[in-house]
Design a protein around this motif. Structure first.
Motif, short mmCIF file in Angstrom:
data_model
loop_
_atom_site.label_atom_id
_atom_site.label_comp_id
_atom_site.label_asym_id
_atom_site.label_seq_id
_atom_site.Cartn_x
_atom_site.Cartn_y
_atom_site.Cartn_z
N MET A 35 42.51 35.99 39.07
CA MET A 35 41.78 34.83 38.54
C MET A 35 42.21 33.52 39.20
O MET A 35 41.35 32.70 39.56
CB MET A 35 41.98 34.76 37.02
CG MET A 35 41.08 33.74 36.35
SD MET A 35 39.33 34.15 36.54
CE MET A 35 38.57 32.89 35.55
N TYR A 56 38.34 34.06 51.73
CA TYR A 56 38.80 34.35 50.36
C TYR A 56 40.08 35.18 50.40
O TYR A 56 41.05 34.90 49.67
CB TYR A 56 37.72 35.10 49.58
CG TYR A 56 38.17 35.49 48.18
CD1 TYR A 56 38.02 34.61 47.12
CD2 TYR A 56 38.77 36.73 47.95
CE1 TYR A 56 38.45 34.95 45.84
CE2 TYR A 56 39.20 37.08 46.68
CZ TYR A 56 39.04 36.19 45.63
OH TYR A 56 39.48 36.54 44.38
N ASN A 57 40.12 36.20 51.26
CA ASN A 57 41.30 37.05 51.36
C ASN A 57 42.50 36.26 51.85
O ASN A 57 43.62 36.42 51.34
CB ASN A 57 41.00 38.21 52.32
CG ASN A 57 42.06 39.29 52.26
OD1 ASN A 57 42.49 39.69 51.18
ND2 ASN A 57 42.48 39.79 53.42
N THR A 83 42.91 33.03 51.48
CA THR A 83 43.29 32.13 50.39
C THR A 83 44.15 32.86 49.37
O THR A 83 45.12 32.30 48.84
CB THR A 83 42.02 31.57 49.70
OG1 THR A 83 41.22 30.89 50.66
CG2 THR A 83 42.39 30.61 48.58
N ASP A 84 43.81 34.13 49.10
CA ASP A 84 44.62 34.93 48.18
C ASP A 84 46.04 35.07 48.69
O ASP A 84 47.01 34.96 47.92
CB ASP A 84 43.97 36.31 48.01
CG ASP A 84 44.73 37.19 47.03
OD1 ASP A 84 45.02 36.71 45.91
OD2 ASP A 84 45.04 38.34 47.37
N PHE A 134 39.65 29.37 45.25
CA PHE A 134 38.61 29.48 46.27
C PHE A 134 37.39 28.62 45.89
O PHE A 134 36.84 27.91 46.74
CB PHE A 134 38.20 30.93 46.43
CG PHE A 134 37.13 31.13 47.48
CD1 PHE A 134 37.44 31.14 48.82
CD2 PHE A 134 35.80 31.30 47.11
CE1 PHE A 134 36.46 31.31 49.78
CE2 PHE A 134 34.82 31.48 48.06
CZ PHE A 134 35.15 31.48 49.41
N ILE A 135 36.99 28.69 44.62
CA ILE A 135 35.83 27.91 44.17
C ILE A 135 36.10 26.41 44.33
O ILE A 135 35.25 25.65 44.82
CB ILE A 135 35.49 28.24 42.71
CG1 ILE A 135 34.93 29.67 42.61
CG2 ILE A 135 34.47 27.25 42.15
CD1 ILE A 135 34.72 30.14 41.19
N TYR A 151 48.84 25.64 49.62
CA TYR A 151 47.41 25.58 49.30
C TYR A 151 46.74 24.33 49.87
O TYR A 151 45.68 24.41 50.50
CB TYR A 151 47.24 25.65 47.79
CG TYR A 151 45.81 25.61 47.29
CD1 TYR A 151 44.87 26.53 47.75
CD2 TYR A 151 45.40 24.66 46.36
CE1 TYR A 151 43.56 26.50 47.29
CE2 TYR A 151 44.09 24.62 45.89
CZ TYR A 151 43.18 25.55 46.36
OH TYR A 151 41.89 25.51 45.91
N THR A 190 43.19 33.03 42.21
CA THR A 190 42.61 32.98 43.55
C THR A 190 41.13 32.61 43.50
O THR A 190 40.65 31.82 44.32
CB THR A 190 42.77 34.34 44.26
OG1 THR A 190 44.16 34.65 44.36
CG2 THR A 190 42.17 34.30 45.66
N ILE A 191 40.40 33.17 42.54
CA ILE A 191 38.98 32.85 42.39
C ILE A 191 38.80 31.36 42.14
O ILE A 191 37.97 30.70 42.77
CB ILE A 191 38.36 33.67 41.25
CG1 ILE A 191 38.37 35.16 41.61
CG2 ILE A 191 36.93 33.20 40.97
CD1 ILE A 191 37.87 36.05 40.50
N LEU A 192 39.59 30.82 41.21
CA LEU A 192 39.49 29.39 40.89
C LEU A 192 39.89 28.53 42.09
O LEU A 192 39.27 27.51 42.37
CB LEU A 192 40.37 29.06 39.68
CG LEU A 192 39.96 29.72 38.35
CD1 LEU A 192 40.97 29.39 37.26
CD2 LEU A 192 38.57 29.26 37.94
N VAL A 195 34.30 36.09 53.06
CA VAL A 195 35.16 37.16 52.54
C VAL A 195 36.56 37.05 53.14
O VAL A 195 37.57 37.15 52.43
CB VAL A 195 34.55 38.54 52.81
CG1 VAL A 195 35.51 39.64 52.38
CG2 VAL A 195 33.22 38.69 52.09
#
Length: 418
Positions: A1, A331-332, A334-335, A7-8, A345, A3-5, A328
């Motif tokens: 979660m 995103y990876n 960023t994770d 990335f967004i 970050y 990571t999703i936030l 993609v």
């Protein structure tokens, strides 16, 4: 979660800043900015303010500012059309009802003979079953109403093509420029908070229970030599330590004016598939006014140079398309950044912002750089390229860009399962 936030937030910030540059300079030049969009595809959220529709769209693959005149206008009034007209207090047309006219009982219905909403701002026609020719003046901010949705007309002086070459060039360049400015601001804030990395061979913070701390080294110790090899910079110090994994090395240091010899047993870490030495010491930081004032610019310049070098290698074939990353892959990555440390970050956002600015300046159709190229050609030849030809080039470029995005995304997905 998280990571999703992350990335967004990162995606939204980069696209918002980029498109904000386009929007600001479009409005400064007097262009009508119809829409400011984050993302593509179906609308998730929207609101109208100061002539511009602000939208968030479903697909996180970019954004855009839609300026009047860049695309064919939404409605074209042709002879024989039946339209409804509503008027302002000054007696000029302020609403043009294109269809569903029965829902607007106060509208005056006419049959169009001719209309000029670019220059003369007039509509000429007849009332139904009447022979008297009527000419109506139109307000410059009048609205088309189609399917009960309102769209502002765009007189020629509000369109992209009506502006001077410098104004159009600046509006196109402003997006990438804002990405570079964002990176400069991020690096400046990091410098203010953390200090600026120094190339001095003085030890920075020590990791808890690391080899350096266990050997009795302290933050602020200046390393003069390692294993008999003189060092004068942080880079030299790190290179020697990395060459000696799992070895005992003797450091010659200066502490409070006193020379000391301290043996240290190096640790081991893996880098690019190889074992390298480490002792658990961070690079020293400084916070002088000079370094703080220039760090944002110098760091942005360094990363810009690095990205341009990689881009050149891609063009010459030294790098392959398989090494590119799309949403993609980003995103990876960023994770991985977030998993290692949230301290990485903000620099990651700054690097991607620079990357976005550079890529958009590449002179390819559909990108800002491609459109700047057309403006430059116009400045040289003294007249613009035919809009239809330019539109075809940009359409083909956009299609190829989408194809490249699909290929890169597919490669990203494959790498996830290797």
């Amino acid at each position: 979660m998280p990571t999703i936030l992350a990335f967004i937030f990162m995606f939204g910030l980069l696209v918002f800043v980029h498109e904000l540059g386009h929007l600001i300079f479009a409005k400064r030049a007097g262009m009508l900015a119809r829409e400011f969009a984050i993302g593509f595809g179906p609308k998730i959220f929207s609101f109208m303010k100061n002539e511009t529709l602000y939208t968030i769209r479903l697909l996180p693959i970019g954004g855009y500012v839609r300026v009047a005149g860049e695309d064919p206008e939404i409605v074209e009034l042709k002879p024989g059309h039946h339209i409804g007209l509503e008027f302002s207090q000054a007696g000029k047309v302020n609403r043009i009802i294109v269809n569903n006219k029965s829902k607007y009982p106060n509208a005056r219905v006419i049959e169009v003979e001719q209309a000029d909403l670019d220059h003369k701002l007039m509509i000429q026609g007849y009332e139904i079953d009447e022979d008297e020719k009527l000419i109506f003046d139109v307000e410059p901010d009048a609205l088309f109403v189609m399917d009960e949705k309102e769209t502002q007309i765009a007189p020629y002086d509000r369109q992209f093509a009506s502006k001077t070459v410098p104004q159009r060039a600046m509006q196109l360049f402003a997006g990438p420029m804002m990405n570079f400015l964002l990176a400069i601001v991020i690096f400046y804030l990091l410098a203010m908070i953390q200090g600026v990395p120094s190339n001095d061979s003085t030890l920075g913070k020590l990791t808890e229970d690391g080899p350096a701390q266990e050997a009795g080294l302290q933050q602020g110790d200046k390393v003069a030599a390692v294993g008999g090899e003189n060092v004068g910079t942080w880079v030299e110090f790190v290179e020697i330590i990395q060459e000696k994994p799992n070895e005992t090395v003797e450091l010659s240091i200066v502490r409070d004016g006193e020379n000391l010899m301290v043996p240290v047993k190096t640790g081991v870490m893996e880098r690019n598939g190889e074992e390298v030495g480490k002792i658990g010491v961070f690079q020293p930081k400084e916070k002088s006014m000079t370094t703080l004032a220039t760090y944002g610019f110098t760091k942005t310049y360094e990363i810009t140079t690095m990205i341009l070098t990689n881009l050149g290698q891609l063009v010459t074939g030294q790098l392959s398309i398989d090494q590119l990353s799309g949403p993609v892959g980003i995103y990876n990555a960023t994770d991985e950044v977030v998993s290692m440390s949230w301290a990485n970050y903000l620099p990651w956002i700054a690097m991607l912002s620079i990357n976005l600015g550079i890529i958009n300046l590449v002179p390819l159709p559909a990108l800002d750089g491609g459109r700047l190229l057309f403006v430059g050609v116009e400045a040289v030849r003294g007249k613009p390229i035919e809009p239809q030809k330019e539109a075809i080039v940009h359409f083909i470029g956009f299609a190829l860009l989408m194809l490249l995005m699909i290929v890169v995304t597919w490669n990203d997905i494959q790498r996830l399962f290797l």
